[in-house]
Design a protein around this motif. Structure first.
Motif, PDB file in Angstrom:
ATOM      1  N   LYS A 165      18.628   6.105 -34.237  1.00 17.81           N
ATOM      2  CA  LYS A 165      20.054   6.448 -34.249  1.00 17.81           C
ATOM      3  C   LYS A 165      20.269   7.948 -34.070  1.00 17.81           C
ATOM      4  CE  LYS A 165      24.224   6.012 -37.103  1.00 17.81           C
ATOM      5  NZ  LYS A 165      24.778   5.507 -38.386  1.00 17.81           N
ATOM      6  N   GLU A 166      19.419   8.758 -34.700  1.00 20.38           N
ATOM      7  CA  GLU A 166      19.553  10.201 -34.607  1.00 20.38           C
ATOM      8  C   GLU A 166      19.026  10.758 -33.284  1.00 20.38           C
ATOM      9  OE1 GLU A 166      19.553  12.610 -38.628  1.00 20.38           O
ATOM     10  OE2 GLU A 166      17.612  11.654 -38.301  1.00 20.38           O
ATOM     11  N   TRP A 187      13.607  12.873 -37.215  1.00 23.55           N
ATOM     12  CA  TRP A 187      14.082  13.578 -36.045  1.00 23.55           C
ATOM     13  C   TRP A 187      13.996  15.089 -36.211  1.00 23.55           C
ATOM     14  CZ3 TRP A 187      14.322  14.139 -31.293  1.00 23.55           C
ATOM     15  CH2 TRP A 187      15.266  14.918 -30.633  1.00 23.55           C
ATOM     16  N   HIS A 205      16.669   4.449 -38.305  1.00 20.81           N
ATOM     17  CA  HIS A 205      17.384   5.691 -38.586  1.00 20.81           C
ATOM     18  C   HIS A 205      16.981   6.774 -37.585  1.00 20.81           C
ATOM     19  CE1 HIS A 205      19.496   8.726 -40.911  1.00 20.81           C
ATOM     20  NE2 HIS A 205      18.411   9.479 -40.880  1.00 20.81           N
TER      21      HIS A 205
END
Length: 243
Positions: free
Chosen positions: A76-77, A224, A73
């Protein structure tokens, strides 16, 4: 060095880390041809991979586990912003270090290092992009399959994991034959580098993934939002120091 311990039950557990380190920052180096650092890569002594300006004033180190959903995750960010906006300008370098928690982690770590080191980040991104598919297969394995992952000769165990989780299809898409993939899975030099990374992790007292350091300082967060705020704060700090 302590022997690496693997626990299949921890295949999706992502824990908090306690400390980590990164190289000291220096003044930016001369920009490469074309003015972008986006394709500047290097393998460090312990087999970690760095993307961007080696002398960037901001240095981010990611400790990642390929079987950690939170790591996927985060990737991806963060990857589009870091790779497309910040790394090219030489503002920041990103180093990826493996945190091996189980035999699937080790298998993927070996395969991300299969081939040209300059293509590591392509393979790294591909495994995270497809994580939901192959991780679901890993969680649905039978007891007999898991026994083949944990018992027997090392090469046979790595081949069993790669076969059960469809990794030969992934490497085949990269132009590698099954025999070439098998060679990568038993690359003794790379295995020692990955073990060296685990020795470093143990020496630092790290306990899980994901986690990050920025210019040698452990970030108090694992997403993030935390990382991006820390980068902005560090940029402001550096600008103030240059006045």
């Amino acid at each position: 060095m302590k022997k690496i311990a693997f626990r299949l039950a921890a295949i999706t557990a992502c824990a908090v880390l306690s400390m980590a380190a990164a190289p000291k920052s220096t003044a930016p180096a001369k920009s490469p041809s074309g003015g972008s650092w986006a394709r500047t890569t290097a393998m460090t002594a312990d087999g970690s991979h760095r993307l961007g300006n080696p002398e960037a004033p901001i240095k981010l180190v990611e400790f990642v586990s390929y079987t950690c959903p939170h790591c996927a995750h985060f990737h991806k960010e963060a990857d589009p912003v870091l790779r497309m906006a910040m790394v090219p300008k030489g503002q920041i370098s990103v180093t990826v270090t493996n945190f091996v928690r189980n035999p699937v982690d080790l298998t993927v770590a070996m395969l991300t290092n299969c081939g040209d080191p300059a293509r590591f980040f392509v393979r790294h991104s591909a495994f995270f992009a497809s994580q939901d598919k192959w991780l679901a297969k890993a969680q649905a394995t039978t007891r007999e399959q898991q026994q083949r992952w944990y018992q027997g000769e090392f090469a046979a165990r790595m081949r069993a994991i790669a076969g059960d989780l469809g990794f030969y299809d992934q490497t085949g898409a990269w132009g590698l034959t099954r025999a070439q993939t098998d060679q990568c899975l038993t690359d003794k030099v790379m295995l020692e580098r990955i073990k060296k990374q685990q020795a470093e992790v143990q020496a630092l007292g790290l306990e899980g993934t994901p986690s990050f350091t920025l210019n040698g300082q452990l970030l108090d967060g694992h997403d993030w939002q935390t990382v991006s705020k820390a980068i902005v704060d560090k940029q402001a700090e550096l600008r103030a120091g240059n006045i």
